[in-house]
Scaffold this active site. Structure first.
Site, PDB file in Angstrom:
ATOM      1  N   LYS A   1     -81.665 -18.704 -10.592  1.00 20.78           N
ATOM      2  CA  LYS A   1     -81.502 -19.209 -11.526  1.00 20.78           C
ATOM      3  C   LYS A   1     -82.068 -20.760 -12.024  1.00 20.78           C
ATOM      4  O   LYS A   1     -81.560 -21.620 -11.110  1.00 20.78           O
ATOM      5  CB  LYS A   1     -79.491 -20.306 -11.742  1.00 20.78           C
ATOM      6  CG  LYS A   1     -78.938 -19.916 -13.359  1.00 20.78           C
ATOM      7  CD  LYS A   1     -79.357 -20.027 -14.725  1.00 20.78           C
ATOM      8  CE  LYS A   1     -78.513 -20.631 -15.554  1.00 20.78           C
ATOM      9  NZ  LYS A   1     -77.657 -20.270 -16.270  1.00 20.78           N
TER      10      LYS A   1
ATOM     11  N   ASN B   1     -73.747 -23.551 -10.092  1.00 23.02           N
ATOM     12  CA  ASN B   1     -74.184 -24.327 -10.805  1.00 23.02           C
ATOM     13  C   ASN B   1     -72.702 -25.859  -9.712  1.00 23.02           C
ATOM     14  O   ASN B   1     -72.375 -26.591 -10.637  1.00 23.02           O
ATOM     15  CB  ASN B   1     -74.190 -25.729 -12.330  1.00 23.02           C
ATOM     16  CG  ASN B   1     -73.318 -24.640 -12.910  1.00 23.02           C
ATOM     17  OD1 ASN B   1     -72.556 -23.637 -12.941  1.00 23.02           O
ATOM     18  ND2 ASN B   1     -72.802 -25.352 -14.092  1.00 23.02           N
TER      19      ASN B   1
ATOM     20  N   LEU C   1     -67.200 -19.833 -12.061  1.00 21.58           N
ATOM     21  CA  LEU C   1     -65.991 -19.226 -11.485  1.00 21.58           C
ATOM     22  C   LEU C   1     -65.349 -20.459 -10.963  1.00 21.58           C
ATOM     23  O   LEU C   1     -64.657 -21.002 -10.717  1.00 21.58           O
ATOM     24  CB  LEU C   1     -66.004 -18.381 -10.505  1.00 21.58           C
ATOM     25  CG  LEU C   1     -65.994 -17.573 -11.193  1.00 21.58           C
ATOM     26  CD1 LEU C   1     -66.053 -15.892 -10.072  1.00 21.58           C
ATOM     27  CD2 LEU C   1     -64.422 -16.794 -11.843  1.00 21.58           C
ATOM     28  N   ARG C   2     -66.756 -22.126 -10.824  1.00 24.98           N
ATOM     29  CA  ARG C   2     -66.251 -23.258  -9.711  1.00 24.98           C
ATOM     30  C   ARG C   2     -66.415 -22.941  -8.589  1.00 24.98           C
ATOM     31  O   ARG C   2     -65.834 -22.071  -8.779  1.00 24.98           O
ATOM     32  CB  ARG C   2     -65.172 -23.757 -11.135  1.00 24.98           C
ATOM     33  CG  ARG C   2     -65.776 -23.887 -12.503  1.00 24.98           C
ATOM     34  CD  ARG C   2     -66.605 -24.759 -12.379  1.00 24.98           C
ATOM     35  NE  ARG C   2     -66.706 -24.907 -14.278  1.00 24.98           N
ATOM     36  CZ  ARG C   2     -67.566 -25.528 -15.435  1.00 24.98           C
ATOM     37  NH1 ARG C   2     -68.856 -25.065 -14.510  1.00 24.98           N
ATOM     38  NH2 ARG C   2     -67.428 -25.137 -16.484  1.00 24.98           N
TER      39      ARG C   2
ATOM     40  N   HIS D   1     -82.030 -20.648 -18.162  1.00 21.91           N
ATOM     41  CA  HIS D   1     -81.235 -21.114 -19.596  1.00 21.91           C
ATOM     42  C   HIS D   1     -82.280 -22.170 -20.284  1.00 21.91           C
ATOM     43  O   HIS D   1     -82.763 -22.706 -19.680  1.00 21.91           O
ATOM     44  CB  HIS D   1     -79.684 -22.993 -18.766  1.00 21.91           C
ATOM     45  CG  HIS D   1     -79.706 -24.098 -19.492  1.00 21.91           C
ATOM     46  ND1 HIS D   1     -77.866 -23.571 -20.138  1.00 21.91           N
ATOM     47  CD2 HIS D   1     -79.839 -24.310 -20.832  1.00 21.91           C
ATOM     48  CE1 HIS D   1     -77.626 -24.575 -20.796  1.00 21.91           C
ATOM     49  NE2 HIS D   1     -78.860 -25.186 -21.479  1.00 21.91           N
TER      50      HIS D   1
ATOM     51  N   LEU E   1     -72.834 -25.634 -24.453  1.00 24.64           N
ATOM     52  CA  LEU E   1     -74.426 -25.722 -24.253  1.00 24.64           C
ATOM     53  C   LEU E   1     -75.158 -24.296 -23.780  1.00 24.64           C
ATOM     54  O   LEU E   1     -74.728 -23.415 -23.169  1.00 24.64           O
ATOM     55  CB  LEU E   1     -75.345 -26.924 -23.296  1.00 24.64           C
ATOM     56  CG  LEU E   1     -74.691 -27.924 -23.305  1.00 24.64           C
ATOM     57  CD1 LEU E   1     -75.354 -29.120 -22.665  1.00 24.64           C
ATOM     58  CD2 LEU E   1     -76.047 -28.254 -24.715  1.00 24.64           C
TER      59      LEU E   1
ATOM     60  N   HIS F   1     -72.910 -13.084 -16.730  1.00 21.97           N
ATOM     61  CA  HIS F   1     -72.502 -15.231 -16.562  1.00 21.97           C
ATOM     62  C   HIS F   1     -71.320 -15.383 -16.837  1.00 21.97           C
ATOM     63  O   HIS F   1     -71.171 -15.895 -18.039  1.00 21.97           O
ATOM     64  CB  HIS F   1     -73.691 -15.463 -17.927  1.00 21.97           C
ATOM     65  CG  HIS F   1     -74.294 -16.725 -17.675  1.00 21.97           C
ATOM     66  ND1 HIS F   1     -75.121 -17.423 -18.182  1.00 21.97           N
ATOM     67  CD2 HIS F   1     -73.341 -18.135 -18.028  1.00 21.97           C
ATOM     68  CE1 HIS F   1     -75.535 -18.883 -17.773  1.00 21.97           C
ATOM     69  NE2 HIS F   1     -73.366 -19.337 -17.624  1.00 21.97           N
TER      70      HIS F   1
ATOM     71  N   HIS G   1     -63.113 -26.375 -18.436  1.00 24.75           N
ATOM     72  CA  HIS G   1     -63.287 -27.216 -17.715  1.00 24.75           C
ATOM     73  C   HIS G   1     -61.700 -28.284 -17.996  1.00 24.75           C
ATOM     74  O   HIS G   1     -61.097 -27.621 -19.600  1.00 24.75           O
ATOM     75  CB  HIS G   1     -63.753 -28.366 -18.961  1.00 24.75           C
ATOM     76  CG  HIS G   1     -65.811 -28.325 -18.726  1.00 24.75           C
ATOM     77  ND1 HIS G   1     -65.576 -29.180 -17.209  1.00 24.75           N
ATOM     78  CD2 HIS G   1     -66.779 -27.349 -18.977  1.00 24.75           C
ATOM     79  CE1 HIS G   1     -67.270 -28.561 -17.387  1.00 24.75           C
ATOM     80  NE2 HIS G   1     -67.601 -28.019 -18.238  1.00 24.75           N
TER      81      HIS G   1
ATOM     82  N   ALA H   1     -68.970 -30.300 -21.817  1.00 29.85           N
ATOM     83  CA  ALA H   1     -69.838 -28.322 -22.505  1.00 29.85           C
ATOM     84  C   ALA H   1     -69.025 -27.557 -21.917  1.00 29.85           C
ATOM     85  O   ALA H   1     -69.378 -26.905 -20.322  1.00 29.85           O
ATOM     86  CB  ALA H   1     -70.775 -28.820 -22.753  1.00 29.85           C
TER      87      ALA H   1
END
Ligand code: NCD
Ligand code: ZN
Length: 350
Positions: free
Chosen positions: A102, A44, A19-20, A139, A222, A16, A254, A266
């Site tokens: 996901k 995401n 990597l953006r 999630h 989160l 999990h 982040h 988060a």
């Protein structure tokens, strides 16, 4: 018994990972590829990775960001929406492009606005996944504003996860980054097609670490860290040798400026110290002999993938972990930054 000075393990995988994309991806990819051979890559992004063709493009971008000579295989996931088509999943699966799907409940976490509001509209998609053997990664938090944030995972089990698994008993499910004793107990009580990932940070942090003596935005992620009793239940699960629990960092970079803010993001960036952190935890619990299976065997077995062939080595160190990871966009705080961990990956990327 004297403590070992070196630890050699079958090369692990991260089940999990965030990597953006763009400059952040370029900057963080080597943190993971130095530690892991494969990683389940979260979808995401903005916009999310929704279709097989998006996953193909994203996979190419990841491979281009990995330093030359480092063997790294991104395992791609698609972001489930209420318009996901079973046919697209079949196509992505058949091409070896899509490993899993996901599920984010809409609004549950960073970039999850496109997530799912009503699981029942996707029953045909879940049937197809069960038939293919494609895992659904969840999630597991309800988003009901009436439910306290510390209770959202436990309520999700009762309201969503149990009914979903009753409707689709053949579906393989990974209950991701679990944070509660309730989740541990539920996973333990169910059959082999339900497993869970455990992050490095949830094995070490409780909610006091987030809130006592000042608010610590770099410990905010989160699902949020829970009470100490829950943390201890997670540690027992991780070090138990039960193959239903395996490694997934949920490393989520982040910028420092986005975390130290009036509405802080988060996510904890643990990729540069992931194996060091897990090794520290397992050693503290006298369970170093259980680390290799947790990090390198149980995940691939659940996914039906071969075990990695190579090895990584950790050695003793007294050097502190660097505080930040520099990126062209700004610094990202490294989990454990400034602390001394007793282990360091040989040839690490920090
Ligand atoms: C993740 C992120 O930043 O993308 N954040 C986090 O706190 N774990 C999203 C997620 O996995 O919930
Ligand atoms: Zn995540």
């Amino acid at each position: 018994m004297t403590a070992p000075q070196r630890l050699t393990l079958r090369t692990p995988d991260d089940w999990h990972l965030h990597l953006r994309d763009g400059a952040m991806l370029e900057a963080v990819a080597r943190a993971t590829s130095a530690q892991f051979r494969r990683a389940i890559v979260m979808p995401n992004l903005v916009p999310p990775v929704r279709r097989s063709e998006d996953a193909a493009r994203y996979r190419d971008a990841i491979l281009a960001a990995v330093p030359p000579g480092q063997a790294f295989e991104p395992l791609m996931t698609l972001y489930l929406t209420e318009t996901t088509e079973a046919e697209d999943l079949r196509k992505g699966w058949a091409a070896g492009l899509v490993t899993a799907v996901k599920l984010y409940p809409a609004g549950a976490t960073t970039n999850s606005d496109a997530g799912v509001r009503d699981l029942k509209v996707l029953d045909a998609v879940f049937e197809t996944m069960a038939e293919l053997g494609m895992p659904l990664l969840i999630h597991g938090e309800v988003v009901d504003p009436e439910i306290d944030i510390f209770d959202r995972e436990a309520v999700f089990i009762e309201r969503e996860l149990k009914p979903l698994r009753q409707r689709h008993p053949g579906l393989k499910v990974v209950f991701e980054h679990i944070t509660t004793a309730e989740a541990v107990a539920y996973v333990e009580s169910e059959g082999p097609n339900l497993a869970a990932t455990l992050t490095a940070h949830h094995l070490r942090l409780n909610r006091n670490d987030l809130l006592v003596g000042g608010m610590r935005p770099h410990h905010f992620c989160l699902p949020v860290a829970k009470r100490e009793a829950h943390r201890l239940a997670l540690r027992r699960a991780a070090t138990s040798g039960n193959p239903k629990f395996f490694l997934g960092t949920d490393s989520a970079p982040h910028l420092v400026s986005d975390k130290e803010s009036a509405c802080g993001c988060a996510g904890i960036f643990s990729a540069p110290v992931a194996m060091e952190s897990y090794a520290t935890t397992f050693e503290e619990d006298g369970a170093l002999d259980k680390l290799e299976a947790f990090a390198s065997e149980f995940g691939p077995r659940f996914y039906g993938l071969p075990l990695n062939e190579g090895t990584i080595t950790l050695e003793r160190t007294e050097d502190p972990v660097p505080v930040n990871w520099a990126t062209p966009l700004g610094d990202v705080r490294i989990y454990h930054g400034g602390e001394v961990l007793p282990w360091r990956l040989v040839g690490d990327a920090r």
